[in-house]
Design an enzyme around this catalytic site. Structure first.
Site, PDB file in Angstrom:
ATOM      1  N   LYS A 190       0.841  -1.201   0.000  1.00  0.00           N
ATOM      2  CA  LYS A 190       0.000   0.000   0.000  1.00  0.00           C
ATOM      3  C   LYS A 190       0.877   1.252   0.000  1.00  0.00           C
ATOM      4  O   LYS A 190       0.682   2.161  -0.782  1.00  0.00           O
ATOM      5  CB  LYS A 190      -0.930  -0.033   1.212  1.00  0.00           C
ATOM      6  N   GLU A 198      10.507  -4.592   4.603  1.00  0.00           N
ATOM      7  CA  GLU A 198      10.599  -6.003   4.206  1.00  0.00           C
ATOM      8  C   GLU A 198      10.326  -6.150   2.708  1.00  0.00           C
ATOM      9  O   GLU A 198      11.026  -6.870   1.989  1.00  0.00           O
ATOM     10  CB  GLU A 198       9.569  -6.835   4.994  1.00  0.00           C
ATOM     11  N   GLY A 243      -4.754  -2.123   4.966  1.00  0.00           N
ATOM     12  CA  GLY A 243      -3.943  -3.244   4.469  1.00  0.00           C
ATOM     13  C   GLY A 243      -4.596  -4.592   4.728  1.00  0.00           C
ATOM     14  O   GLY A 243      -4.692  -5.444   3.838  1.00  0.00           O
ATOM     15  N   ARG A 244      -5.093  -4.807   5.943  1.00  0.00           N
ATOM     16  CA  ARG A 244      -5.651  -6.119   6.292  1.00  0.00           C
ATOM     17  C   ARG A 244      -7.045  -6.344   5.708  1.00  0.00           C
ATOM     18  O   ARG A 244      -7.643  -7.400   5.914  1.00  0.00           O
ATOM     19  CB  ARG A 244      -5.639  -6.304   7.810  1.00  0.00           C
ATOM     20  N   GLU A 284      -4.568  -6.933  14.814  1.00  0.00           N
ATOM     21  CA  GLU A 284      -4.082  -5.608  14.409  1.00  0.00           C
ATOM     22  C   GLU A 284      -5.240  -4.597  14.451  1.00  0.00           C
ATOM     23  O   GLU A 284      -5.022  -3.405  14.664  1.00  0.00           O
ATOM     24  CB  GLU A 284      -3.456  -5.659  13.004  1.00  0.00           C
ATOM     25  N   HIS A 341      -3.238 -33.514  17.405  1.00  0.00           N
ATOM     26  CA  HIS A 341      -2.067 -34.293  17.821  1.00  0.00           C
ATOM     27  C   HIS A 341      -0.931 -33.403  18.300  1.00  0.00           C
ATOM     28  O   HIS A 341       0.207 -33.847  18.403  1.00  0.00           O
ATOM     29  CB  HIS A 341      -1.615 -35.195  16.670  1.00  0.00           C
ATOM     30  N   LYS A 395       9.284  -0.375  14.140  1.00  0.00           N
ATOM     31  CA  LYS A 395       9.821   0.001  12.817  1.00  0.00           C
ATOM     32  C   LYS A 395      10.825   1.143  12.975  1.00  0.00           C
ATOM     33  O   LYS A 395      11.887   1.148  12.354  1.00  0.00           O
ATOM     34  CB  LYS A 395       8.697   0.478  11.897  1.00  0.00           C
TER      35      LYS A 395
HETATM   36  O1  F6P Z   1       3.202  -2.978   9.835  1.00  0.00           O
HETATM   37  C1  F6P Z   1       1.879  -3.226   9.683  1.00  0.00           C
HETATM   38  C2  F6P Z   1       1.398  -2.881   8.293  1.00  0.00           C
HETATM   39  O2  F6P Z   1       1.292  -1.518   8.157  1.00  0.00           O
HETATM   40  C3  F6P Z   1       0.076  -3.571   7.994  1.00  0.00           C
HETATM   41  O3  F6P Z   1      -1.000  -2.874   8.469  1.00  0.00           O
HETATM   42  C4  F6P Z   1       0.143  -3.707   6.513  1.00  0.00           C
HETATM   43  O4  F6P Z   1      -0.769  -4.663   6.038  1.00  0.00           O
HETATM   44  C5  F6P Z   1       1.583  -4.109   6.329  1.00  0.00           C
HETATM   45  O5  F6P Z   1       2.291  -3.348   7.285  1.00  0.00           O
HETATM   46  C6  F6P Z   1       2.152  -3.894   4.951  1.00  0.00           C
HETATM   47  O6  F6P Z   1       2.071  -2.556   4.550  1.00  0.00           O
HETATM   48  P1  F6P Z   1       2.235  -2.149   3.034  1.00  0.00           P
HETATM   49  O7  F6P Z   1       1.147  -2.774   2.245  1.00  0.00           O
HETATM   50  O8  F6P Z   1       2.165  -0.652   3.022  1.00  0.00           O
HETATM   51  O9  F6P Z   1       3.582  -2.636   2.570  1.00  0.00           O
END
Ligand code: F6P
Length: 569
Positions: free
Chosen positions: A214, A220, A274-275, A360, A391, A519
């Site tokens: 987003k 990452e 995002g979620r 979240e 199990h 972060k």
């Molecule tokens: O760190 C949490 C978050 O902001 C989530 O809410 C989101 O889904 C994820 O990181 C990834 O964010 P982006 O889509 O901006 O890379």
């Protein structure tokens, strides 16, 4: 005319006090006794909607509690709160944003308008959906090709959190509906191992990367996307990049800067959390797996749940009841966690998906007005496919502590064409739901032990170990088969459940400030990790800012304090 003020949270409603009293009086009873006293219980506690049936009869609550749930919903003015979300009001107050994932599943019927601050968002939604589905179809058919003119046989989605969990979960869940699609892989972890695995057998000329983010600034995702681009450039040259990278983001400039061709760039909007974003172009990997019709069916499932949520009376409203039972278990019965147990291996990532959606969203301690919430909020959500969980951790669920609430998810048909094996899964699921609800008491166990020929002393010794207290509340979520439409309904059920719970607790379910601190600290720590010796030296001379807790680990990182593994002995 005097307007009634909207309560900020459930504790300001008369029904909340009544629920607390009801919990107190039910505490000494059992789920078994609730079945014994209400012959209509299964019918009363089973509710259908949007292709799903929820059987709440194994919850530790009676008809009076159901009635109080409805009163609480009324007193919270839930109908108005739902409309505010669907109508694009700025209910994400801390970020001053609308919350409109529901607009992403609308069909755009004539006259269907969804305004955010006066502007109808539907034309943009429909245009981007059409572009994305056309692209997905072209990847599937091979008409969109790589730089050497070959069709794509592999698609690697790079993203994390909401830009990974939804598509990854759904692609696995709907594997049986993805015939003819290229192979899909998902890369999220910053350590690079998933990327290495995904690339290890990939042919660069036939590999398409989709960078989903987003913000397009997530560390990452940037690390993995840059590594993927370098890998491709090394093998096919820099000119090949635009033909092998698609991207989805709010941030058009960052997509440009990365080298994504305008035709392969897809927009989302700040009113999509995002979620909650799988319904947007963030779901492009799912659209590639299913094709346009399959993705439309997925949206239709979500839309059917939206309609049900908006219009069903509270007593028949699946998300509202699921939410209320969740709050009942969390706040009134004091159960701290929810175990999600799908009896279909294809849903193996569903618990992880729900972890982000629920924790979240509602893992917060202050209300929208900044005041503390009156009690505990989101439970710890966890889980595994039930067959394997039986199990591993079911022992604790049966006889350990603390007690967890349970969601069993059970399709009637096999999702892999093995009906007889699926009957085993169904029988196991039902056996567990019965055992958790009703347990097995002293008399029955001692009779069984005596009948097996054990002497009295042995029976007495074993008895306390074998007794099942039961009284572990669960919901059974039942449906015919795991297909795109049903998965859409199932996800939307949980989305709306989480929203209703946020109204009960009075919190904003759509921000996530808690994840920011880590972060930010990481930005400062990364240079120390890259050069621990210099950081330690600077700190020794008093010129570097190093906390004692970090200094110890940096010493180990620099190799100074290595752990002896005993191999030299
Ligand atoms: O760190 C949490 C978050 O902001 C989530 O809410 C989101 O889904 C994820 O990181 C990834 O964010 P982006 O889509 O901006 O890379």
């Amino acid at each position: 005319m005097s307007m009634k003020a909207t309560p900020a949270s459930a504790d300001q409603c008369p029904a909340w006090a009544s629920l607390a009293e009801a919990a107190e009086s039910l505490r000494t009873g059992t789920i078994q006794s609730l079945f014994d006293t209400d012959p209509q219980r299964v019918a009363r506690f089973s509710v259908d909607g949007a292709g799903l049936r929820c059987d709440f009869s194994r919850q530790h609550a009676d008809a009076n509690v159901l009635h109080l749930f409805a009163s609480l919903a009324d007193q919270l003015q839930l109908r108005e709160r739902i409309s505010q979300m669907f109508d694009g009001e700025l209910i994400n107050t801390t970020e001053r944003r609308a919350v409109l994932h529901t607009a992403l599943r609308r069909i755009g019927a004539p006259g269907e308008v969804v305004r955010v601050q006066g502007v109808d968002v539907m034309p943009d939604v429909l245009r981007e959906r059409a572009r994305m589905l056309k692209f997905a179809e072209s990847v599937r058919s091979g008409s969109v090709r790589g730089s050497t003119g070959q069709p794509f046989e592999r698609v690697i989605n790079i993203g994390i959190g909401g830009s990974d969990l939804g598509p990854a979960m759904a692609v696995e869940a709907l594997h049986a509906h993805a015939a003819g699609a290229p192979r899909l892989a998902f890369v999220a972890n910053v350590d690079g191992s998933q990327l290495v695995d995904a690339l290890s057998s990939a042919d660069p000329a036939r590999t398409l990367f989709i960078v989903c983010s987003k913000t397009f600034s997530t560390q990452e995702t940037r690390a993995n996307a840059l590594a993927a681009r370098a890998w491709l450039q090394e093998r096919l040259g820099a000119a090949a990049v635009p033909a092998h990278f698609a991207a989805v983001s709010v941030n058009a400039a960052a997509m440009d800067e990365f080298g994504v061709h305008p035709d392969y760039r897809f927009a989302i909007w700040d009113w999509v959390g995002g979620r909650y974003s799988i319904w947007s172009s963030i779901g492009v990997a799912l659209a590639i797996a299913l094709g346009a019709d399959g993705f439309e069916a997925f949206l239709a499932g979500g839309r059917a749940m939206d309609e049900h949520f908006r219009h069903a009376p509270w007593e028949q409203n699946l998300p509202v009841l699921a939410a209320m039972f969740g709050v009942w278990n969390r706040n009134c019965l004091g159960l701290p966690s929810l175990a999600v147990l799908p009896y279909d291996q294809r849903l193996s990532r569903f618990p992880a998906y729900l972890q982000q959606l629920d924790m979240e969203s509602n893992g917060k301690s202050v209300k929208r007005d900044g005041q503390p919430v009156f009690g505990p909020t989101a439970p710890v959500v966890w889980g595994e496919p039930g067959s394997m969980a039986q199990h591993s951790f079911f022992q604790l669920l049966h006889q350990g502590s603390p007690v967890a609430a349970l969601d069993f998810i059970l399709p009637r048909e096999s999702s892999c064409g093995r009906p007889e094996q699926h009957q085993l899964a169904i029988a196991n699921c039902l056996a567990q739901a019965e055992a958790f609800a009703f347990g097995r008491g002293v008399q029955r166990i001692s009779a069984e032990l005596r009948a097996s020929g054990l002497d009295a002393q042995h029976v007495a010794e074993l008895l306390p170990h074998k007794v099942h207290e039961g009284n572990r509340p669960s919901t059974l979520i039942l449906f015919r088969r795991l297909d795109p439409r049903t998965l859409g309904s199932l996800i939307a059920l949980y989305e709306h459940k989480v929203f209703v719970q946020s109204v009960v607790w009075g919190i904003n379910a759509f921000d996530q400030w808690g994840v920011e601190l880590g972060k930010k600290l990481c930005e400062g720590i990364l240079p120390l990790v890259r050069d621990p010796a210099s950081a330690l030296a600077a700190s020794a001379t008093g010129t570097g800012p190093l906390t004692p807790s970090l200094a110890g680990v940096l010493k180990w990182l620099s190799g100074a304090g290595d752990v002896d593994d005993g191999s030299s002995a």
